[in-house]
Write an enzyme that holds these catalytic residues in place. Sequence first.
Site, PDB file in Angstrom:
ATOM      1  CE  LYS A  94      -3.394  -0.663   2.707  1.00  0.00           C
ATOM      2  NZ  LYS A  94      -4.344  -0.824   3.825  1.00  0.00           N
ATOM      3  CE  LYS A 106      -3.582  -3.114  10.233  1.00  0.00           C
ATOM      4  NZ  LYS A 106      -4.004  -2.117   9.236  1.00  0.00           N
ATOM      5  CB  SER A 362      -0.781   8.145   8.637  1.00  0.00           C
ATOM      6  OG  SER A 362      -1.841   7.775   9.469  1.00  0.00           O
TER       7      SER A 362
HETATM    8  P1  NAD Z   1     -14.246   0.560  12.736  1.00  0.00           P
HETATM    9  O1  NAD Z   1     -14.073  -0.241  13.962  1.00  0.00           O
HETATM   10  O2  NAD Z   1     -14.321   2.050  12.853  1.00  0.00           O
HETATM   11  O3  NAD Z   1     -15.573   0.119  11.944  1.00  0.00           O
HETATM   12  C1  NAD Z   1     -15.879  -1.169  11.505  1.00  0.00           C
HETATM   13  C2  NAD Z   1     -17.400  -1.309  11.474  1.00  0.00           C
HETATM   14  O4  NAD Z   1     -17.760  -2.561  10.873  1.00  0.00           O
HETATM   15  C3  NAD Z   1     -18.026  -1.292  12.873  1.00  0.00           C
HETATM   16  O5  NAD Z   1     -19.062  -0.336  12.902  1.00  0.00           O
HETATM   17  C4  NAD Z   1     -18.538  -2.733  13.046  1.00  0.00           C
HETATM   18  O6  NAD Z   1     -19.697  -2.809  13.848  1.00  0.00           O
HETATM   19  C5  NAD Z   1     -18.836  -3.120  11.606  1.00  0.00           C
HETATM   20  N1  NAD Z   1     -18.908  -4.569  11.380  1.00  0.00           N
HETATM   21  C6  NAD Z   1     -18.200  -5.557  11.985  1.00  0.00           C
HETATM   22  N2  NAD Z   1     -18.533  -6.767  11.488  1.00  0.00           N
HETATM   23  C7  NAD Z   1     -19.501  -6.546  10.572  1.00  0.00           C
HETATM   24  C8  NAD Z   1     -20.265  -7.403   9.720  1.00  0.00           C
HETATM   25  N3  NAD Z   1     -20.071  -8.721   9.719  1.00  0.00           N
HETATM   26  N4  NAD Z   1     -21.178  -6.847   8.901  1.00  0.00           N
HETATM   27  C9  NAD Z   1     -21.352  -5.510   8.878  1.00  0.00           C
HETATM   28  N5  NAD Z   1     -20.657  -4.639   9.651  1.00  0.00           N
HETATM   29  C10 NAD Z   1     -19.747  -5.152  10.490  1.00  0.00           C
HETATM   30  O7  NAD Z   1     -13.061   0.097  11.766  1.00  0.00           O
HETATM   31  P2  NAD Z   1     -12.458   0.892  10.528  1.00  0.00           P
HETATM   32  O8  NAD Z   1     -11.290   1.664  11.005  1.00  0.00           O
HETATM   33  O9  NAD Z   1     -13.564   1.565   9.789  1.00  0.00           O
HETATM   34  O10 NAD Z   1     -11.876  -0.325   9.661  1.00  0.00           O
HETATM   35  C11 NAD Z   1     -12.677  -1.083   8.773  1.00  0.00           C
HETATM   36  C12 NAD Z   1     -11.795  -1.800   7.766  1.00  0.00           C
HETATM   37  O11 NAD Z   1     -11.026  -0.836   7.041  1.00  0.00           O
HETATM   38  C13 NAD Z   1     -10.782  -2.782   8.357  1.00  0.00           C
HETATM   39  O12 NAD Z   1     -10.599  -3.850   7.450  1.00  0.00           O
HETATM   40  C14 NAD Z   1      -9.516  -1.945   8.428  1.00  0.00           C
HETATM   41  O13 NAD Z   1      -8.342  -2.753   8.415  1.00  0.00           O
HETATM   42  C15 NAD Z   1      -9.652  -1.146   7.164  1.00  0.00           C
HETATM   43  N6  NAD Z   1      -8.851   0.091   7.150  1.00  0.00           N
HETATM   44  C16 NAD Z   1      -9.019   1.072   8.090  1.00  0.00           C
HETATM   45  C17 NAD Z   1      -8.267   2.241   8.013  1.00  0.00           C
HETATM   46  C18 NAD Z   1      -8.459   3.398   8.968  1.00  0.00           C
HETATM   47  O14 NAD Z   1      -7.879   4.461   8.718  1.00  0.00           O
HETATM   48  N7  NAD Z   1      -9.266   3.287   9.998  1.00  0.00           N
HETATM   49  C19 NAD Z   1      -7.322   2.401   6.984  1.00  0.00           C
HETATM   50  C20 NAD Z   1      -7.175   1.393   6.038  1.00  0.00           C
HETATM   51  C21 NAD Z   1      -7.957   0.252   6.129  1.00  0.00           C
END
Ligand code: NAD
Length: 471
Positions: A94, A106, A362
């Site tokens: 990435k 990670k 970031s």
């Molecule tokens: P988060 O905890 O803010 O949100 C995740 C959401 O998904 C929660 O509201 C949770 O209730 C919901 N969820 C969990 N299981 C579920 C299901 N089976 N069906 C529907 N909804 C479900 O997390 P985030 O930071 O938004 O991260 C989400 C994804 O994005 C992850 O794979 C993470 O690795 C990826 N990601 C996040 C970031 C970041 O900046 N936060 C950056 C790159 C990638």
Amino acid sequence: MSHKYSFFGAVERSFDKAAKFTKWDKGLLDQIRQCNAVYQMRFPIKRDDGTIEVIEAYRVQHSHHKTPCKGGIRFAAEVNQDEVMALAALMTYKCTIVDVPFGGAKGGIRIDPKKYSVFELEKITRRYTSELIRKKFIGPGTDVPAPDYGTGEREMSWILDTYTAMHPGEIDAAGCVTGKPISQGGVRGRREATGLGVFFGIREVCNMPEIMKKLDLSTGVEGKRVIVQGLGNVGYHSAKFFQDAGAKIIGLAEYEGAIWSNDGLDVDAVFQHRKKTGSILNFPGANNFEKSGDALEMECDILIPAALENVIDGKNAPNVKAKLIGEAANGPLTPEADEIFSKKGIIVVPDMYLNAGGVTVSYFEWLKNLSHVRYGRLEKRFTENMNTHILGQIEELSGKKVKGPSRDMILHGPDEVDLVYSGLEETMINATREIMDTWQENPDIPDMRTAAYVVAINKVATAYAELGIFP
Ligand code: NAD
């Protein structure tokens, strides 16, 4: 999630599939593929009820070809070494695709944060940070964590506070972690960055006439019917930016259930409804899905899984009707699902570059911390004075006055958030084009994910090769 399934194995499979389209020798490819350092730890905490619990946690540094390493910290009950290794590897690819000069890393703590009090979470986060410090697995020049699933600004503040307390006088200490609140050295625009990057990336694909023609869709984002899974940081902001650009959010899924409406859902109203009632279900004017996963199979133009990995596998992939899938989450598709979509001609915009908005911003935050000055602070007033002068000259020469929003737009000097958004937009557009060009140049490359890996492998390999270590 099946325990036999290896997420890191899936990343390796994608890597090997792409490596065939590059010229690098096996030794160098092996060096890129492997995780350079894996730190597994166990430490005790005392729960609020007095019992002792042993916590399992990880930090994986996938690649030291550039330092510091960078990658989020995840709090989830499913965290395991294989998962953290896979996510660390994805971070390397990435970062290189979006030209962020970091190696991938990670972190993960195997807890369901919903089952712990805030006090307990703080103790766990601070102890985890101390363990990282002990092994030099954190620091502005070595390894810089960030938020991920289950963590946010609050946890980043605890990490920063623990780090600075143990490094008195270290002037760049604020650069030891990103995703911090603004008052702690965070950057404006970081919170929504991943979702905004997802939007910019998919918008760029939607603006490519030849791709849209293949999918039998019109160009542009406006009017597209979109479904988003996960209303957390990434999902909420992705959905919001699509809605603001004129797309219709026809389905939203959370873990407790999912809703749909052909007339479109208002993302903010759904978010407030969930906050108030504790569930996404029974939103006024919308229909409930029986099972949350059904939302993935509904007819739509764009499907955005933004929750967790492996949500679309060999079983449900044949039922997915979306024409374009934007992987906002990391690893939402298994390799079996990928094969099925590739055969069907569905475009999968791959995670490792699509959700790179978070790490890109970031990087801007880290640069801000090292330079100790807010973006725009030096040039904002100068630019506004200059623009006022230029506009005055134009008005005098033309005898006409520029009024309203156009006037404000011309005179406006950049704030921090303007610069962060434009840096992110530029980054995502360039990355999309580079991947698409690579795909077009080699018609044997089967899909966009493989093209993205080819770009990543070539860039990391070039960096190693130019180090002079490899032939
Ligand atoms: P988060 O905890 O803010 O949100 C995740 C959401 O998904 C929660 O509201 C949770 O209730 C919901 N969820 C969990 N299981 C579920 C299901 N089976 N069906 C529907 N909804 C479900 O997390 P985030 O930071 O938004 O991260 C989400 C994804 O994005 C992850 O794979 C993470 O690795 C990826 N990601 C996040 C970031 C970041 O900046 N936060 C950056 C790159 C990638």
